[in-house]
Design an enzyme around this catalytic site. Structure first.
Site, PDB file in Angstrom:
ATOM      1  N   ASN A   1      -3.375   7.486  -1.972  1.00  0.00           N
ATOM      2  CA  ASN A   1      -2.613   6.354  -2.499  1.00  0.00           C
ATOM      3  C   ASN A   1      -2.175   6.668  -3.918  1.00  0.00           C
ATOM      4  O   ASN A   1      -2.659   7.609  -4.532  1.00  0.00           O
ATOM      5  CB  ASN A   1      -3.484   5.096  -2.550  1.00  0.00           C
ATOM      6  CG  ASN A   1      -3.669   4.487  -1.193  1.00  0.00           C
ATOM      7  OD1 ASN A   1      -4.761   4.429  -0.669  1.00  0.00           O
ATOM      8  ND2 ASN A   1      -2.582   4.046  -0.599  1.00  0.00           N
TER       9      ASN A   1
ATOM     10  N   CYS B   1      -4.445  11.215   5.004  1.00  0.00           N
ATOM     11  CA  CYS B   1      -4.582  10.791   6.390  1.00  0.00           C
ATOM     12  C   CYS B   1      -4.492  12.009   7.292  1.00  0.00           C
ATOM     13  O   CYS B   1      -3.562  12.795   7.169  1.00  0.00           O
ATOM     14  CB  CYS B   1      -3.485   9.785   6.737  1.00  0.00           C
ATOM     15  SG  CYS B   1      -3.495   9.314   8.464  1.00  0.00           S
TER      16      CYS B   1
ATOM     17  N   HIS C   1       1.932   5.339  -0.771  1.00  0.00           N
ATOM     18  CA  HIS C   1       1.528   6.742  -0.897  1.00  0.00           C
ATOM     19  C   HIS C   1       2.652   7.507  -1.579  1.00  0.00           C
ATOM     20  O   HIS C   1       3.811   7.126  -1.486  1.00  0.00           O
ATOM     21  CB  HIS C   1       1.272   7.349   0.489  1.00  0.00           C
ATOM     22  CG  HIS C   1      -0.011   6.914   1.105  1.00  0.00           C
ATOM     23  ND1 HIS C   1      -1.172   7.635   0.992  1.00  0.00           N
ATOM     24  CD2 HIS C   1      -0.330   5.811   1.822  1.00  0.00           C
ATOM     25  CE1 HIS C   1      -2.147   7.006   1.635  1.00  0.00           C
ATOM     26  NE2 HIS C   1      -1.663   5.891   2.147  1.00  0.00           N
TER      27      HIS C   1
ATOM     28  N   HIS D   1       0.878  -1.168   0.000  1.00  0.00           N
ATOM     29  CA  HIS D   1       0.000   0.000   0.000  1.00  0.00           C
ATOM     30  C   HIS D   1       0.921   1.226   0.000  1.00  0.00           C
ATOM     31  O   HIS D   1       1.630   1.461   0.969  1.00  0.00           O
ATOM     32  CB  HIS D   1      -0.852  -0.115   1.278  1.00  0.00           C
ATOM     33  CG  HIS D   1      -1.733   1.025   1.589  1.00  0.00           C
ATOM     34  ND1 HIS D   1      -3.095   0.945   1.496  1.00  0.00           N
ATOM     35  CD2 HIS D   1      -1.459   2.275   2.043  1.00  0.00           C
ATOM     36  CE1 HIS D   1      -3.631   2.091   1.877  1.00  0.00           C
ATOM     37  NE2 HIS D   1      -2.661   2.915   2.201  1.00  0.00           N
TER      38      HIS D   1
HETATM   39 ZN   LIG Z   1      -2.710   4.625   3.370  1.00  0.00          ZN
END
Ligand SMILES: [Zn+2]
Length: 177
Positions: A123, A114, A83, A81
């Site tokens: 993302n 976030c 960013h 995952h």
């Molecule tokens: Zn994230």
């Protein structure tokens, strides 16, 4: 809890956040992440996900750590995952591909962020990732034009410009592979 969820027919994904750096703590020891991954796998999770929540990872650490994690997780889906907060998202994705990662979390138009992480972007944008992979001859089965259409709709609904670099306009002027 893992066994309970599985007996109810659910697939359990174990997730390790801020696996490559923390805005409060600073660097995160790779050995700590490996230990956490082992604990998740020992609990019997079906999938393992590592998140670069802060965008602090770099291609070298991705390569080293993910190679080790893949050895541990064997055939289980192992998801990364990423960013793009520090601008290294695509480079990190490429490094992960090179060491064998085949599952990635992405978001329409690069949506997300976030509230706990200063400057956090969303993302990696699904359309940007799908496009780069297509150019590299890697088939994802994802229709980029449909993804772009969703991003554009979402942009209208939210009243904001998406983070994705690939738009319908750019795609129309780019050589298709
Ligand atoms: Zn994230």
């Amino acid at each position: 809890m893992v066994a309970q969820a599985q007996s109810a027919g659910l697939t359990v994904r174990g997730g390790i956040q801020c696996a490559f750096g923390c805005r409060y703590q600073g660097n995160v020891l790779p050995s700590l992440v490996v230990d956490l991954a082992k604990q998740h796998l020992d609990l019997g999770v079906d999938e393992l996900a590592l998140a670069d929540s802060t965008g602090m990872a770099n291609p070298l650490i991705i390569n080293q750590l993910m190679a080790e994690i893949l050895t541990l997780s064997k055939q289980k889906p192992t998801i990364l995952h990423l960013h793009d907060t520090e601008g290294k998202g695509m480079a990190n994705l490429f490094a992960a591909l090179q060491c064998g990662v085949r599952h990635f979390d992405t978001a329409f138009g690069g949506l997300g962020g976030c509230v706990f992480i200063e400057g956090a972007t969303g993302n990696l944008a699904t359309e940007d990732v799908v496009w780069m992979l297509a150019q590299m001859g890697i088939e994802t089965g994802i229709d980029i034009e449909k993804i772009i259409a969703v991003s554009e709709d979402l942009s209208q609904v939210l009243g904001k410009k998406m983070e994705a670099k690939i738009t319908r306009k750019i795609l129309a002027k780019t050589i298709k592979y």
